[in-house]
Scaffold this motif. Structure first.
Motif, short mmCIF file in Angstrom:
data_model
loop_
_atom_site.label_atom_id
_atom_site.label_comp_id
_atom_site.label_asym_id
_atom_site.label_seq_id
_atom_site.Cartn_x
_atom_site.Cartn_y
_atom_site.Cartn_z
N GLU A 184 -0.55 5.98 8.89
CA GLU A 184 0.50 6.55 9.74
C GLU A 184 1.87 6.05 9.29
N ASP A 185 1.96 4.76 8.96
CA ASP A 185 3.24 4.20 8.54
C ASP A 185 3.67 4.77 7.18
N ILE A 186 2.71 4.89 6.25
CA ILE A 186 3.03 5.48 4.94
C ILE A 186 3.50 6.92 5.11
N THR A 187 2.79 7.68 5.92
CA THR A 187 3.14 9.08 6.14
C THR A 187 4.52 9.20 6.79
N VAL A 243 13.82 9.83 -8.13
CA VAL A 243 12.61 9.21 -7.59
C VAL A 243 13.00 8.37 -6.38
N SER A 244 12.39 8.66 -5.25
CA SER A 244 12.67 7.93 -4.01
C SER A 244 11.50 7.00 -3.70
N VAL A 245 11.82 5.77 -3.37
CA VAL A 245 10.81 4.79 -2.96
C VAL A 245 11.32 4.10 -1.71
N SER A 246 10.46 4.00 -0.70
CA SER A 246 10.85 3.37 0.56
C SER A 246 9.77 2.41 1.02
N ALA A 247 10.19 1.23 1.45
CA ALA A 247 9.27 0.23 2.01
C ALA A 247 9.54 0.07 3.49
N ALA A 254 0.86 -1.18 0.00
CA ALA A 254 0.00 0.00 0.00
C ALA A 254 0.89 1.23 0.00
N SER A 255 0.69 2.10 -1.00
CA SER A 255 1.56 3.27 -1.18
C SER A 255 0.76 4.55 -1.29
N ASN A 256 1.43 5.67 -1.02
CA ASN A 256 0.85 6.97 -1.31
C ASN A 256 0.75 7.15 -2.82
N HIS A 257 0.05 8.20 -3.27
CA HIS A 257 -0.24 8.34 -4.71
C HIS A 257 -0.21 9.84 -5.05
N THR A 258 0.82 10.27 -5.82
CA THR A 258 0.94 11.69 -6.15
C THR A 258 0.97 11.97 -7.64
N ILE A 272 2.37 -4.31 3.64
CA ILE A 272 3.62 -3.57 3.58
C ILE A 272 3.36 -2.12 3.17
N PRO A 273 3.69 -1.16 4.04
CA PRO A 273 3.53 0.26 3.69
C PRO A 273 4.70 0.73 2.82
N MET A 274 4.41 1.56 1.83
CA MET A 274 5.46 2.12 0.99
C MET A 274 5.16 3.59 0.73
N ALA A 275 6.21 4.35 0.44
CA ALA A 275 6.06 5.76 0.11
C ALA A 275 6.96 6.09 -1.08
N MET A 276 6.46 7.00 -1.94
CA MET A 276 7.20 7.45 -3.11
C MET A 276 7.24 8.97 -3.15
N TRP A 277 8.30 9.48 -3.76
CA TRP A 277 8.41 10.93 -3.94
C TRP A 277 9.26 11.20 -5.17
N GLY A 278 8.85 12.18 -5.96
CA GLY A 278 9.61 12.57 -7.14
C GLY A 278 8.92 12.29 -8.45
N THR A 279 7.87 11.49 -8.43
CA THR A 279 7.18 11.15 -9.68
C THR A 279 6.45 12.34 -10.28
#
Length: 246
Positions: free
Chosen positions: A210-213, A178-182, A43-47, A151-158
């Motif tokens: 909360e974990d994704i954030t 592009v940063s991706v973190s699990a 499960a990831s954030n979406h930008t 599994i929480p994941m976050a992305m930034w830069g897309t």
């Protein structure tokens, strides 16, 4: 790869992998948190509409092939339709009597040992500074009903490749960071074995968001607002493409 990969999926990976290598500068962290075997929910954030590709790139680098819950309209255009079905993606029929079939199909994929990817916000964030919004319960429900890790994941830069709601074509040059973190699996032990009801789903979804954030705060080096944006009760951000948020 530690799981069976459909022939069409292998072809798509072979085609897109070198492209992603050229157009992105990748910062991958937390890959050790991706299960090597067995089914699990990501499960990831979406930008950005570009998110699917770096997320898939990360997971393929970790040895797993992602299967997305995707809106049913993507399963109709010629060419795209064959790819979506051929790679085992899962259609979501929003606002129809078939809407629940996506969760059933996702549960079956998880039982086969697949990696199923969900954007728990349900859409690209409308939070003014691109922080995660209030989450929907689908990812938590899948994890609780099947017993698999969440599994929480976050992305930034897309957004620098394709700005949400404005860009129709990606900006592929120069390469974008592009940063991706699990993160570790969301702690759901106290909720497993009990009823999967509104209360347990709210608790599980809150923990997930909360974990994704938290992961995204680490990537951005910034603190998210204390209040989580809810598009159902708050005015969606306008001019979402006017500035470049940190």
């Amino acid at each position: 790869m530690s799981e069976h990969i459909e022939p069409m999926y292998s072809k798509v990976i072979a085609t897109l992998y070198p492209v992603m290598q050229r157009i992105t500068v990748r910062e991958w962290t937390g890959m050790e948190n991706i299960p090597a075997t067995g089914g699990f929910v990501v499960a990831s954030n979406h930008t950005s509409n570009m998110d699917h590709f770096p997320l898939a790139h990360f997971l393929v680098d970790a040895g797993r092939a992602p299967h997305y819950l995707a809106k049913s309209s993507l399963f109709k255009p010629p060419g795209v339709k064959q790819i979506m079905w051929g790679t085992g993606q899962i259609p979501v029929y929003r606002g129809t009597t078939k809407a629940t079939s996506a969760l059933s199909a996702a549960e079956e994929a998880l039982e086969r040992g697949a990696c199923v990817c969900v954007y728990p916000e349900g859409t690209i964030t409308r939070e003014p500074d691109f922080w995660p919004m209030v989450g929907k319960s689908g990812a938590a429900r899948l994890a609780l009903e099947t017993g698999v890790p969440l599994i929480p994941m976050a992305m930034w830069g897309t957004r620098d490749i394709m700005w949400p709601y404005k860009d129709k074509l990606p900006r592929i040059w120069p390469p974008k960071k592009v940063s991706v973190s699990a993160g570790p699996a969301v702690d759901l032990d106290d909720l497993r074995g009990g009823p999967v009801d509104g209360k347990s789903l709210r608790v599980a979804t809150d923990r997930l968001m909360e974990d994704i954030t938290g992961l995204l705060e680490g990537i951005r080096g910034a603190k998210a607002p204390d209040h989580r944006f809810d598009p159902r009760t708050e005015k969606a951000a306008r001019g979402h493409g006017e500035g470049r948020a940190r």
